[in-house]
Design an enzyme around this catalytic site. Structure first.
Site, PDB file in Angstrom:
ATOM      1  N   ARG A 187       5.247  -0.095 -68.092  1.00  0.00           N
ATOM      2  CA  ARG A 187       5.698  -0.802 -69.298  1.00  0.00           C
ATOM      3  C   ARG A 187       6.547  -2.029 -68.960  1.00  0.00           C
ATOM      4  NH1 ARG A 187       5.525   2.242 -74.205  1.00  0.00           N
ATOM      5  NH2 ARG A 187       3.905   3.774 -73.972  1.00  0.00           N
ATOM      6  N   TYR A 243      -3.209  12.600 -79.163  1.00  0.00           N
ATOM      7  CA  TYR A 243      -2.906  11.626 -80.230  1.00  0.00           C
ATOM      8  C   TYR A 243      -3.911  11.738 -81.374  1.00  0.00           C
ATOM      9  CZ  TYR A 243       0.693   9.316 -77.504  1.00  0.00           C
ATOM     10  OH  TYR A 243       1.846   9.053 -76.827  1.00  0.00           O
ATOM     11  N   ASP A 251      -3.019  -0.915 -74.882  1.00  0.00           N
ATOM     12  CA  ASP A 251      -2.458   0.411 -75.122  1.00  0.00           C
ATOM     13  C   ASP A 251      -3.540   1.450 -74.912  1.00  0.00           C
ATOM     14  OD1 ASP A 251       0.205   1.588 -76.254  1.00  0.00           O
ATOM     15  OD2 ASP A 251      -1.411   2.796 -77.088  1.00  0.00           O
ATOM     16  N   ARG A 286       6.311 -10.766 -80.353  1.00  0.00           N
ATOM     17  CA  ARG A 286       5.939  -9.601 -81.165  1.00  0.00           C
ATOM     18  C   ARG A 286       6.392  -9.763 -82.621  1.00  0.00           C
ATOM     19  NH1 ARG A 286       4.397  -5.811 -83.778  1.00  0.00           N
ATOM     20  NH2 ARG A 286       4.711  -3.602 -83.383  1.00  0.00           N
ATOM     21  N   ARG A 299       9.157  -4.232 -74.903  1.00  0.00           N
ATOM     22  CA  ARG A 299      10.261  -4.520 -75.811  1.00  0.00           C
ATOM     23  C   ARG A 299      11.612  -4.815 -75.163  1.00  0.00           C
ATOM     24  NH1 ARG A 299       9.363   0.627 -79.425  1.00  0.00           N
ATOM     25  NH2 ARG A 299       8.695   1.329 -77.384  1.00  0.00           N
TER      26      ARG A 299
HETATM   27  C1  1CP Z   1       0.299   0.647 -70.007  1.00  0.00           C
HETATM   28  C2  1CP Z   1       0.746   0.449 -71.439  1.00  0.00           C
HETATM   29  C3  1CP Z   1       0.815   1.452 -72.429  1.00  0.00           C
HETATM   30  N1  1CP Z   1       1.317   0.910 -73.583  1.00  0.00           N
HETATM   31  C4  1CP Z   1       1.598  -0.421 -73.361  1.00  0.00           C
HETATM   32  C5  1CP Z   1       1.184  -0.732 -72.037  1.00  0.00           C
HETATM   33  C6  1CP Z   1       1.119  -2.135 -71.423  1.00  0.00           C
HETATM   34  C7  1CP Z   1       2.432  -2.688 -71.047  1.00  0.00           C
HETATM   35  C8  1CP Z   1       2.936  -2.484 -69.660  1.00  0.00           C
HETATM   36  O1  1CP Z   1       2.859  -1.396 -69.076  1.00  0.00           O
HETATM   37  O2  1CP Z   1       3.457  -3.465 -69.111  1.00  0.00           O
HETATM   38  C9  1CP Z   1       2.164  -1.360 -74.341  1.00  0.00           C
HETATM   39  C10 1CP Z   1       2.931  -0.848 -75.493  1.00  0.00           C
HETATM   40  N2  1CP Z   1       2.616   0.238 -76.250  1.00  0.00           N
HETATM   41  C11 1CP Z   1       3.549   0.372 -77.270  1.00  0.00           C
HETATM   42  C12 1CP Z   1       4.486  -0.685 -77.184  1.00  0.00           C
HETATM   43  C13 1CP Z   1       5.618  -0.961 -78.146  1.00  0.00           C
HETATM   44  C14 1CP Z   1       5.028  -1.311 -79.467  1.00  0.00           C
HETATM   45  C15 1CP Z   1       5.719  -2.345 -80.264  1.00  0.00           C
HETATM   46  O3  1CP Z   1       5.910  -3.477 -79.809  1.00  0.00           O
HETATM   47  O4  1CP Z   1       6.017  -2.048 -81.438  1.00  0.00           O
HETATM   48  C16 1CP Z   1       4.112  -1.455 -76.068  1.00  0.00           C
HETATM   49  C17 1CP Z   1       4.795  -2.675 -75.560  1.00  0.00           C
HETATM   50  C18 1CP Z   1       3.534   1.407 -78.321  1.00  0.00           C
HETATM   51  C19 1CP Z   1       3.306   2.791 -77.878  1.00  0.00           C
HETATM   52  N3  1CP Z   1       2.119   3.275 -77.402  1.00  0.00           N
HETATM   53  C20 1CP Z   1       2.272   4.597 -77.083  1.00  0.00           C
HETATM   54  C21 1CP Z   1       3.621   4.981 -77.327  1.00  0.00           C
HETATM   55  C22 1CP Z   1       4.240   6.351 -77.056  1.00  0.00           C
HETATM   56  C23 1CP Z   1       4.390   7.092 -78.331  1.00  0.00           C
HETATM   57  C24 1CP Z   1       4.736   8.521 -78.196  1.00  0.00           C
HETATM   58  O5  1CP Z   1       3.946   9.313 -77.686  1.00  0.00           O
HETATM   59  O6  1CP Z   1       5.817   8.886 -78.662  1.00  0.00           O
HETATM   60  C25 1CP Z   1       4.264   3.852 -77.868  1.00  0.00           C
HETATM   61  C26 1CP Z   1       5.668   3.753 -78.368  1.00  0.00           C
HETATM   62  C27 1CP Z   1       1.188   5.398 -76.501  1.00  0.00           C
HETATM   63  C28 1CP Z   1       1.055   5.077 -75.061  1.00  0.00           C
HETATM   64  N4  1CP Z   1       0.737   3.822 -74.550  1.00  0.00           N
HETATM   65  C29 1CP Z   1       0.689   3.882 -73.188  1.00  0.00           C
HETATM   66  C30 1CP Z   1       0.923   5.214 -72.817  1.00  0.00           C
HETATM   67  C31 1CP Z   1       0.846   5.724 -71.399  1.00  0.00           C
HETATM   68  C32 1CP Z   1       2.119   5.469 -70.688  1.00  0.00           C
HETATM   69  C33 1CP Z   1       3.267   6.302 -71.122  1.00  0.00           C
HETATM   70  O7  1CP Z   1       3.185   7.537 -70.978  1.00  0.00           O
HETATM   71  O8  1CP Z   1       4.242   5.716 -71.598  1.00  0.00           O
HETATM   72  C34 1CP Z   1       1.183   5.962 -73.969  1.00  0.00           C
HETATM   73  C35 1CP Z   1       1.515   7.441 -74.079  1.00  0.00           C
HETATM   74  C36 1CP Z   1       0.346   2.818 -72.219  1.00  0.00           C
END
Ligand code: 1CP
Length: 355
Positions: A31, A158, A80, A44, A35
């Protein structure tokens, strides 16, 4: 269609992933685009999350943000894991402060009929491939570009829970109540993931990471029965597919968060790199994989970055010493938190490089 990409100047990540010697330990942060960076929040605030993912120029710009700021050894494409449920026809919304929401989750096996299969990844996910190709051009060979996908069990979670969950109890109920439908669903997701990852390589991804973030909710038995077969299948089919298309030999990483109970099995599932979270002592992980040709990735506690800089440096030193400098890629043990000060990420990265 082979692309003509600029020559790679920093191949530390790819060499470490293949178990080859490196002059210093490569480092990137899960990540790393997101954010905690003010430049991400700025962009964003103007665009919806999935609009960014679907607009190659915006996705490329965000992927490059941390690369401009820090001395990182890899970029990871901004996207994502939930683009796959979308490609299967499910609605996914990204609600600020809440995270992903799927308003019409799969409530029973009969809902699987609503999924749009088979998925043509070029039609449904072509925007990811375009973003990869554009980003790889813009990187100009500075560092390698990582592509990724969620693993089937994590995506199934999910799709059934309708978002994040503290227990994954609805998705786990499927495993116990509907084992055959669960296998069918996992197989259907596996088939999409395989095509998706092969096409990412064709578009320019230089390493692939599979995120099994929901492994922590399973135990050894459910993991071996349901999650692991898909993880294995993805690796062998993607490697064969990439080879068949003359796309070279692509290193693959599996990160099964919370799967401390299956380190040995995961390390034998065909991947080049195994990511581990911060709950596993690096010495225990090395012991679990001793004698095998596998690189380890991780595992700094994301909360460890809240510590003062000198303490981060001290803990990084301990981590690198425990893992050893070969067959090792430094990273956090999970994604960086949104309230982290970017300066502390920088301390972490530079501390790895000082060893
Ligand atoms: C690899 C990746 C992911 N998401 C994002 C990236 C790319 C950004 C990077 O790594 O640099 C952007 C990425 N994805 C998200 C954000 C924030 C969203 C926003 O800006 O509102 C960003 C920057 C949103 C997101 N997307 C997801 C969540 C988790 C929710 C939960 O289970 O409680 C969340 C909060 C699902 C998700 N998404 C991802 C995973 C696997 C990694 C991990 O375990 O963290 C998972 C479970 C993978």
């Amino acid at each position: 269609m082979a692309h003509d990409f600029p020559a790679l100047k920093n191949d530390l990540l790819l060499r470490a992933a293949r178990g080859e010697p490196v002059e210093r330990v490569p480092v990137w942060i899960m990540r790393q685009a997101g954010r905690y960076l003010p430049e991400f929040r700025e962009l964003r605030s103007k665009h919806d999350f999935f609009t960014i993912c679907q607009t190659p120029e915006l996705a490329a710009e965000i992927t490059l943000q941390p690369i401009r700021r820090f001395d990182l050894d890899a970029a990871i494409i901004f996207s994502d894991i939930l683009v796959i449920p979308q490609a299967l026809g499910m609605t996914v919304e990204m609600r600020p402060g809440v995270g992903p929401v799927l308003p019409q989750p799969l409530e029973s096996p009969s809902d699987m009929k609503k999924l749009l299969t088979p998925v043509n990844v070029n039609e449904q996910l072509g925007y990811v491939f375009k973003a990869l190709t554009l980003t790889r051009q813009k990187l100009a060979g500075k560092v390698p570009l990582i592509g990724f996908s969620g693993a089937p069990w994590t995506l199934m979670g999910y799709m059934i829970e309708g978002g994040g969950s503290k227990t994954m109890s609805k998705a786990k109920a499927w495993l116990y109540q509907h084992p055959q439908s669960s296998r069918d669903l996992l197989k259907l997701i596996t088939d999409v993931v395989v095509d998706y990852l092969i096409e990412q390589v064709a578009a320019g991804a230089q390493l692939l990471q599979v995120f099994e973030s929901n492994a922590e909710y399973l135990g050894p038995d459910l993991f071996k029965e349901f999650a692991l077969p898909c993880i294995r299948d993805i690796c062998s089919r993607v490697k064969a597919g990439v080879k068949a298309r003359n796309l070279g030999d692509i290193p693959m990483t599996i990160f099964a968060k919370g799967a401390h109970y299956a380190l040995k099995e995961i390390s034998e599932s065909g991947y080049d790199v195994m990511g581990i979270d911060w709950t596993v002592d690096p010495l225990v992980a090395r012991e679990a994989v001793s004698g095998k040709k596998i690189t380890l990735q991780g595992n700094f506690d994301p909360c460890g970055l809240y510590a003062p800089p000198e303490e981060i440096q001290r803990q990084v030193k301990t981590m690198v010493e425990k893992f050893g400098k070969s067959q090792y890629i430094a990273n956090l043990g999970h994604g960086i938190y949104p309230d982290m000060k970017p300066e502390h990420a920088e301390v972490f990265i530079n501390a790895v490089h000082s060893h």
